[in-house]
Scaffold this motif. Structure first.
Motif, PDB file in Angstrom:
ATOM      1  N   ARG A  44       0.832  -1.200   0.000  1.00 24.73           N
ATOM      2  CA  ARG A  44       0.000   0.000   0.000  1.00 24.73           C
ATOM      3  C   ARG A  44       0.867   1.250   0.000  1.00 24.73           C
ATOM      4  NH1 ARG A  44      -4.097   2.309   4.699  1.00 24.73           N
ATOM      5  NH2 ARG A  44      -4.452   4.301   3.687  1.00 24.73           N
ATOM      6  N   ALA A  45       0.524   2.177  -0.877  1.00 23.37           N
ATOM      7  CA  ALA A  45       1.239   3.450  -0.931  1.00 23.37           C
ATOM      8  C   ALA A  45       0.519   4.480  -0.068  1.00 23.37           C
ATOM      9  CB  ALA A  45       1.329   3.945  -2.367  1.00 23.37           C
ATOM     10  N   GLY A  81       0.174   8.538   0.927  1.00 22.81           N
ATOM     11  CA  GLY A  81       0.463   9.918   0.569  1.00 22.81           C
ATOM     12  C   GLY A  81       1.048  10.665   1.754  1.00 22.81           C
ATOM     13  N   THR A 132       1.697   9.646  -5.925  1.00 26.51           N
ATOM     14  CA  THR A 132       0.966   9.100  -4.766  1.00 26.51           C
ATOM     15  C   THR A 132       1.721   9.324  -3.468  1.00 26.51           C
ATOM     16  OG1 THR A 132      -0.031   7.397  -6.170  1.00 26.51           O
ATOM     17  CG2 THR A 132      -0.090   7.039  -3.792  1.00 26.51           C
ATOM     18  N   ARG A 188       5.799   3.602  -0.352  1.00 28.82           N
ATOM     19  CA  ARG A 188       5.375   2.298   0.149  1.00 28.82           C
ATOM     20  C   ARG A 188       6.616   1.483   0.459  1.00 28.82           C
ATOM     21  NH1 ARG A 188       3.414  -0.420  -5.608  1.00 28.82           N
ATOM     22  NH2 ARG A 188       5.515  -0.887  -6.369  1.00 28.82           N
TER      23      ARG A 188
END
Length: 224
Positions: A170-171, A173, A215, A218
């Motif tokens: 999962r990235a 922000g 984005t 991660r």
């Protein structure tokens, strides 16, 4: 890792929150059994710290533990109370508790008990997580190392890396990272996150954290 502290004494609650935050944990607080029950059912906490005597009654903490177990809340429960008889400890364990610590207590003992409960809950006595390029993260000892070399990470650096490790693939922000790790600490500029990521890479390896254009960041690929 996110912990819930259910404690009606504001001084003790603040001491616990400050101390555990310094250890790198995210802490939520509740001053009553009702508020604690609501939060415990709402969020997947890693561990619950419950006082026994709460505004709802002298055994409200035990009753809260029983209700949470009946609702299939699986997070480890640590009872923290001044009531220290054998009967009290037995009652706490039978009420869904996993451990019991008597006030007053040494913070280093509380810290050790929390780490032990989290290791046990993970099903891994070593509680280590593999990272890219041969690096390892020990969530219990709160260390990151490779080939016998330990990365000298600050509390916040460890918490940032832990956020990526606990959410592989999962990235995040920059704004979400700030909300999670700097919550309630005033305005933090987005470029601060870039600095922390750069420092983490320098102290470990460039491949440990991936940059996702447009984005955020991660955990790097290559973990098992």
């Amino acid at each position: 890792m996110r912990l819930l502290i259910v404690e009606d004494d504001p001084h003790i609650a603040e001491l616990l929150t400050d101390g555990l935050t310094e250890e790198g944990y995210e802490c939520d607080r509740a001053a009553s059994a009702a508020e604690g029950e609501h939060l415990a059912k709402l969020f997947p906490y890693a561990l619950l710290i419950l006082d026994v005597m709460l505004p709802e009654g002298i055994d409200a903490g035990y009753q809260l533990g029983e209700r949470l177990r009946a609702a299939e809340v699986q997070a480890p429960i640590l009872y923290l109370t001044a009531r220290g008889t054998v009967e009290d400890r037995v009652t706490g364990l039978e009420a869904g508790g996993d451990d019991y610590l008597i006030k007053p207590f040494a913070f280093k003992e509380l810290r050790a008990r929390i780490r032990a409960l989290l290791r046990r809950a993970s099903g891994n006595t070593q509680n280590t997580v593999p990272l890219p390029q041969g690096w390892m993260m020990d969530l219990g000892a709160r260390e990151v190392y490779a080939a016998g070399v330990r990365a000298d990470l600050t509390r916040r650096e460890f918490a940032l890396l832990e956020l990526f490790v606990m959410n592989p693939g999962r990235a995040f922000g920059r704004e979400e990272i700030i909300e999670r790790l700097w919550r309630g600490e005033g305005s933090v500029e987005h470029k601060v996150i870039d600095v922390y990521v750069s420092t983490l890479r320098r102290k470990t390896h460039d491949a440990l954290i991936d940059t996702i254009r447009g984005t955020g960041y991660r955990l790097g690929r290559g973990t098992s």
